[in-house]
Design an enzyme around this catalytic site. Structure first.
Site, mmCIF file in Angstrom:
data_model
loop_
_atom_site.group_PDB
_atom_site.id
_atom_site.type_symbol
_atom_site.label_atom_id
_atom_site.label_comp_id
_atom_site.label_asym_id
_atom_site.label_seq_id
_atom_site.Cartn_x
_atom_site.Cartn_y
_atom_site.Cartn_z
ATOM 1 C CG HIS A 270 -38.565 44.722 -30.266
ATOM 2 N ND1 HIS A 270 -37.432 45.201 -30.412
ATOM 3 C CD2 HIS A 270 -38.537 44.133 -28.929
ATOM 4 C CE1 HIS A 270 -36.505 45.085 -29.224
ATOM 5 N NE2 HIS A 270 -37.315 44.116 -28.499
ATOM 6 C CG ASP A 327 -43.383 41.154 -23.252
ATOM 7 O OD1 ASP A 327 -42.680 42.041 -23.471
ATOM 8 O OD2 ASP A 327 -43.042 40.406 -22.386
HETATM 9 C C1 SDX Z 1 -39.482 44.494 -24.318
HETATM 10 O O1 SDX Z 1 -35.778 46.955 -25.909
HETATM 11 C C2 SDX Z 1 -35.851 45.692 -25.770
HETATM 12 O O2 SDX Z 1 -35.308 44.883 -26.297
HETATM 13 C C3 SDX Z 1 -37.101 45.245 -24.699
HETATM 14 C C4 SDX Z 1 -37.234 43.995 -24.818
HETATM 15 C C5 SDX Z 1 -36.186 43.157 -23.796
HETATM 16 O O3 SDX Z 1 -36.178 41.999 -24.185
HETATM 17 O O4 SDX Z 1 -35.715 43.880 -23.029
HETATM 18 O O5 SDX Z 1 -37.673 43.118 -26.168
HETATM 19 C C6 SDX Z 1 -38.687 43.618 -24.108
HETATM 20 O O6 SDX Z 1 -39.886 45.649 -23.792
HETATM 21 C C7 SDX Z 1 -40.843 44.147 -25.454
HETATM 22 C C8 SDX Z 1 -41.722 45.290 -25.689
HETATM 23 C C9 SDX Z 1 -42.801 45.035 -24.797
HETATM 24 N N1 SDX Z 1 -44.073 46.296 -24.916
HETATM 25 C C10 SDX Z 1 -45.099 46.125 -25.648
HETATM 26 O O7 SDX Z 1 -45.372 45.000 -26.209
HETATM 27 C C11 SDX Z 1 -45.707 47.298 -25.473
HETATM 28 C C12 SDX Z 1 -46.449 47.749 -26.897
HETATM 29 N N2 SDX Z 1 -45.446 48.019 -27.781
HETATM 30 C C13 SDX Z 1 -45.369 49.501 -27.870
HETATM 31 O O8 SDX Z 1 -45.244 50.422 -27.052
HETATM 32 C C14 SDX Z 1 -43.880 49.587 -29.078
HETATM 33 O O9 SDX Z 1 -43.889 48.853 -29.947
HETATM 34 C C15 SDX Z 1 -42.504 49.813 -28.201
HETATM 35 C C16 SDX Z 1 -42.484 50.366 -26.966
HETATM 36 C C17 SDX Z 1 -42.170 48.224 -27.896
HETATM 37 C C18 SDX Z 1 -41.685 50.353 -29.204
HETATM 38 O O10 SDX Z 1 -41.758 51.469 -29.288
HETATM 39 P P1 SDX Z 1 -41.190 52.232 -30.504
HETATM 40 O O11 SDX Z 1 -40.128 51.659 -31.371
HETATM 41 O O12 SDX Z 1 -40.642 53.543 -29.782
HETATM 42 O O13 SDX Z 1 -42.258 52.714 -31.460
HETATM 43 P P2 SDX Z 1 -43.191 53.933 -31.720
HETATM 44 O O14 SDX Z 1 -43.714 54.146 -30.268
HETATM 45 O O15 SDX Z 1 -42.258 55.062 -32.230
HETATM 46 O O16 SDX Z 1 -44.370 53.796 -32.388
HETATM 47 C C19 SDX Z 1 -44.018 53.648 -34.027
HETATM 48 C C20 SDX Z 1 -45.406 53.590 -34.666
HETATM 49 C C21 SDX Z 1 -46.433 54.562 -34.019
HETATM 50 O O17 SDX Z 1 -47.424 54.723 -34.984
HETATM 51 P P3 SDX Z 1 -47.213 56.279 -35.872
HETATM 52 O O18 SDX Z 1 -47.200 57.354 -34.713
HETATM 53 O O19 SDX Z 1 -46.074 56.369 -36.545
HETATM 54 O O20 SDX Z 1 -48.668 56.382 -36.609
HETATM 55 O O21 SDX Z 1 -46.025 52.371 -34.401
HETATM 56 C C22 SDX Z 1 -47.171 52.579 -33.455
HETATM 57 C C23 SDX Z 1 -46.992 53.875 -32.814
HETATM 58 O O22 SDX Z 1 -48.267 54.313 -32.606
HETATM 59 N N3 SDX Z 1 -47.177 51.552 -32.488
HETATM 60 C C24 SDX Z 1 -48.033 50.637 -32.089
HETATM 61 C C25 SDX Z 1 -47.346 49.756 -31.258
HETATM 62 N N4 SDX Z 1 -46.279 49.967 -31.075
HETATM 63 C C26 SDX Z 1 -45.861 50.937 -31.936
HETATM 64 N N5 SDX Z 1 -49.253 50.813 -32.395
HETATM 65 C C27 SDX Z 1 -50.124 50.046 -31.793
HETATM 66 N N6 SDX Z 1 -49.779 48.968 -30.988
HETATM 67 C C28 SDX Z 1 -48.271 48.896 -30.430
HETATM 68 N N7 SDX Z 1 -48.126 48.016 -29.839
#
Ligand code: SDX
Length: 393
Positions: A270, A327
């Protein structure tokens, strides 16, 4: 040159701005709607009461809740002409596309709410229309794309019970949900009702800041929520758990693929919560309680628990502060209720409607009526002269 840009006061470069509606502390896992802890609201409030709290800022009186419930009932039906819209969609049309289109279509039947003037009473009316009709739209979309006869709303039923009736009653058998199903749905909707300036809510604010009406702004929010990184994640979680369950891969294999960057663990991570998402904790308990009342256990919950156990003890996830988000367990609740997979993000939208309306109305009250206009850092080519086509490489 430095890449720094001047921001309009009060606005960040993502179009976000100050708000009094929802507070999140990502480090401590705190979520409050108008100062009330989400744990309290999920345990003690109703979705209708929570909607009024979000929109007007105070816990409503019993009389006000009763009046809003009456208006929700009055607004359950769609204009009969709107059925033609449904007939125009292909059977495989995605319910989120229908929801967004039909919310805007709703606005066409309420021109009295499209002009820019809005006040508490008119918002009360608009909110009742949106919150009530999205349930009828969602249920009609499900019935018509699954080839079933639509079930009309039943004014004798509460908000959640009426939705479940429209979704699952059949001509030969009326659907009677258990109290646990009704409670799980209500809690699901409360937990999804608002979440500060997330992608879809920022979209609603952005569109509303141009002076667009609340139907157009909420319709835009539905489109933003559709993405798999946002509201679409609840579907992706179940697809991921199904893949594991059908023997494709073990939870340990999935975790290893995540660490090799071949896969995102949907329902994890998140942008704000970096220790835990308080909603995930409540939804996990709700899923367990609901499944305990079912004759058949859902193996996907066991797999979700196993995935979480592995991920929450693995340095890769701990270093990146990745925890289950809203989720991760919500889809298991929707499955247990019987909601089809392609309707999961529609359910998220139904929950989020009052939060979107609250943010639209808050921005409406901005005395300066400033349009959201995020600034950019230009990284394209410097100035260059035009080259005639026969002189180009
Ligand atoms: C919602 O904003 C809100 O409040 C949204 C929400 C709401 O109520 O409206 O809470 C609802 O959208 C919840 C999120 C649902 N989405 C997912 O579950 C999809 C999977 N999650 C990710 O794609 C991700 O965690 C996000 C999009 C939720 C957040 O992404 P960020 O903060 O932009 O994190 P990032 O992409 O910059 O990642 C940071 C690191 C990376 O690794 P490095 O490049 O540093 O090595 O964390 C890793 C990413 O690869 N990473 C994950 C991951 N999420 C981040 N690795 C594996 N699985 C994941 N889910």
């Amino acid at each position: 040159e430095t890449g720094f840009i001047t921001l309009d006061p009060g606005y960040s470069n993502t179009g976000a701005c100050e708000s009094k509606i929802t507070f999140i502390d990502g480090e401590k896992g705190i979520l409050r709607y108008r100062g009330y802890d989400i744990e309290d609201l999920a345990a003690k409030s109703t979705f209708v009461e929570t909607a009024l709290l979000l929109m007007y800022g105070e816990l409503p009186s019993g009389e006000r809740v009763a009046r809003f419930r009456e208006q929700l009932t009055d607004q359950q039906l769609l204009h009969e002409n709107m059925r033609n819209h449904f007939e125009g969609f292909p059977p495989h049309g995605h319910p989120m596309a229908m929801l967004s289109a039909m919310i805007n279509a709703c606005g066409c039947y309420h021109p009295e709410l499209l002009d820019p003037e809005m006040d508490d009473e008119r918002l009360f009316h608009a909110a009742a229309i949106l919150m009530s009709k999205v349930c009828t739209i969602a249920a009609f979309a499900y019935k018509m794309t699954s080839g079933q006869r639509v079930e009309y709303p039943d004014p004798s039923l509460s908000y959640c019970r009426n939705f479940l009736h429209m979704m699952f009653s059949r001509p030969h058998r009326r659907y009677e949900p258990t109290p646990q199903v009704v409670k799980a749905l209500s809690r699901f909707l409360i937990l999804h009702a608002d979440h500060e300036q997330n992608c879809s809510t920022s979209t609603v604010r952005m569109v509303g800041s141009s002076g667009a009406n609340v139907f157009a702004s909420v319709s835009a929010g539905v489109c933003a929520l559709w993405g798999p990184l946002h509201g679409g994640a609840n579907m992706a979680v179940i697809e991921m758990l199904e893949r594991i369950h059908q023997g494709g891969e073990s939870p340990r294999t999935i975790v290893e693929k995540v660490k090799q960057k071949k896969f995102r663990l949907m329902g994890f991570g998140h942008r704000v919560y970096k220790n835990f998402d308080p909603r995930a904790r409540i939804l996990e308990r709700t899923a367990r309680d609901l499944l305990a009342t079912k004759a058949e256990p859902d193996p996907l919950l066991d797999i979700a628990h196993e995935l979480a156990e592995i991920a929450l003890t693995d340095d890769y996830f701990l270093e990146r502060r990745l925890y289950p988000n809203v989720d991760f367990y919500s889809g298991i609740i929707l499955r247990a209720i019987g909601i089809p997979l392609n309707m999961f993000t529609v359910m998220f939208s139904i929950g989020r409607i009052p939060g979107w309306i609250a943010h639209w109305y808050e921005l409406y009250h901005d005395p300066q009526k400033r349009i959201c206009r995020p600034r950019q850092i230009y990284t394209g080519p410097a100035q260059r002269a035009y080259v005639a086509v026969d002189e180009r490489a």
